[in-house]
Design a protein around this motif. Sequence first.
Motif, short mmCIF file in Angstrom:
data_model
loop_
_atom_site.label_atom_id
_atom_site.label_comp_id
_atom_site.label_asym_id
_atom_site.label_seq_id
_atom_site.Cartn_x
_atom_site.Cartn_y
_atom_site.Cartn_z
N ALA A 158 -38.70 15.19 -2.64
CA ALA A 158 -37.54 15.96 -2.00
C ALA A 158 -37.90 17.05 -1.25
O ALA A 158 -37.39 17.00 -0.16
N ILE A 159 -38.97 17.70 -1.41
CA ILE A 159 -39.69 18.99 -0.38
C ILE A 159 -40.08 18.00 0.84
O ILE A 159 -39.77 18.69 1.91
N GLY A 160 -40.80 17.03 0.55
CA GLY A 160 -41.19 16.40 1.79
C GLY A 160 -40.23 15.77 2.56
O GLY A 160 -40.39 15.87 3.81
N ALA A 161 -39.20 15.17 2.09
CA ALA A 161 -37.92 15.02 3.13
C ALA A 161 -37.51 16.07 3.69
O ALA A 161 -37.11 16.04 5.08
N PHE A 162 -37.22 17.16 2.98
CA PHE A 162 -36.77 18.31 3.69
C PHE A 162 -37.68 18.88 4.99
O PHE A 162 -37.23 19.19 5.91
N VAL A 163 -38.99 18.90 4.40
CA VAL A 163 -39.96 19.33 5.53
C VAL A 163 -40.01 18.41 6.52
O VAL A 163 -40.15 18.97 7.81
N LEU A 164 -39.92 17.04 6.25
CA LEU A 164 -39.86 16.04 7.40
C LEU A 164 -38.59 16.37 8.24
O LEU A 164 -38.77 16.19 9.60
N GLY A 165 -37.71 16.71 7.77
CA GLY A 165 -36.28 17.19 8.81
C GLY A 165 -36.62 18.20 9.38
O GLY A 165 -36.20 18.31 10.69
N LEU A 216 -45.51 20.04 10.83
CA LEU A 216 -44.54 19.87 9.62
C LEU A 216 -44.06 18.36 9.55
O LEU A 216 -44.03 17.99 8.22
N LEU A 217 -44.29 17.48 10.46
CA LEU A 217 -44.00 16.22 10.36
C LEU A 217 -44.90 15.55 9.44
O LEU A 217 -44.78 14.80 8.58
N ALA A 218 -46.31 15.96 9.56
CA ALA A 218 -47.27 15.22 8.95
C ALA A 218 -47.46 15.81 7.51
O ALA A 218 -47.52 14.84 6.46
N TRP A 219 -47.16 17.01 7.21
CA TRP A 219 -46.90 17.42 5.81
C TRP A 219 -45.96 16.99 5.14
O TRP A 219 -45.93 16.52 4.03
N LEU A 242 -43.94 13.08 1.14
CA LEU A 242 -43.12 12.02 0.61
C LEU A 242 -44.02 10.77 0.23
O LEU A 242 -43.71 10.02 -0.92
N TRP A 243 -45.12 10.50 0.79
CA TRP A 243 -46.23 9.43 0.39
C TRP A 243 -46.68 9.78 -1.08
O TRP A 243 -46.68 8.99 -2.01
N HIS A 244 -47.29 11.03 -1.30
CA HIS A 244 -47.95 11.32 -2.36
C HIS A 244 -46.75 11.53 -3.66
O HIS A 244 -47.26 10.99 -4.68
N GLY A 245 -45.57 11.86 -3.38
CA GLY A 245 -44.59 11.81 -4.17
C GLY A 245 -44.33 10.59 -4.74
O GLY A 245 -43.64 10.28 -5.92
N GLY A 246 -44.35 9.52 -4.21
CA GLY A 246 -44.02 8.10 -4.39
C GLY A 246 -45.13 7.41 -5.32
O GLY A 246 -44.95 6.29 -5.48
N ARG A 247 -46.25 8.10 -5.47
CA ARG A 247 -47.26 7.44 -6.19
C ARG A 247 -47.27 7.86 -7.79
O ARG A 247 -46.39 8.51 -8.17
N ASP A 248 -48.16 7.19 -8.29
CA ASP A 248 -48.32 7.48 -9.56
C ASP A 248 -47.07 7.09 -10.69
O ASP A 248 -46.60 8.06 -11.64
#
Length: 151
Positions: free
Chosen positions: A12-19, A63-66, A71-77
């Motif tokens: 969720a944080i990744g999607a916000f930062v991506l925005g 910001l885009l990379a972060w 997002l990628w890391h949060g979708g693992r494990d």
Amino acid sequence: MEVMFRSNSQQAIGAFVLGLGLLGAVDGIVFHQLLQWHSVVMHTDRHGQIESDGWFHLATTILLAWGAILLWHGGRDGFARLPVRQLIGLVLLGGGAFNIVEGLVNHHWLQIHHVKQGDPHELWYDVAFLVWGAVMVAIGLELCRKRFRQG
């Protein structure tokens, strides 16, 4: 606000930062480069304007990379994937937040530039920029809420 983050909060944080990064990049590409309406710092020579835009583009790229890494890391494990509707909603929240903060700080408070610098209607361009940010936030919130009402 907690309702929006029932999925993996890192996603969720990744999607916000991506925005944030995405709308910053769109702002830089459209208003700074294509339309050439303004630079980050208008009250300097051309070299200073190009340099300030360069720092701005670097920040949006970070910001885009972060956001993408989160997002990628949060979708693992084994974490649940962020539903598409919520992903889009959070990206819109980040993008709307970018417009609102950038518009209030740079256009109105510090007045380092305006959306269409020097135009007789520059205030209306600045207001439209803020309104568009508020619309993105409203749509983003609605998309995040709908996900949980339906599911």
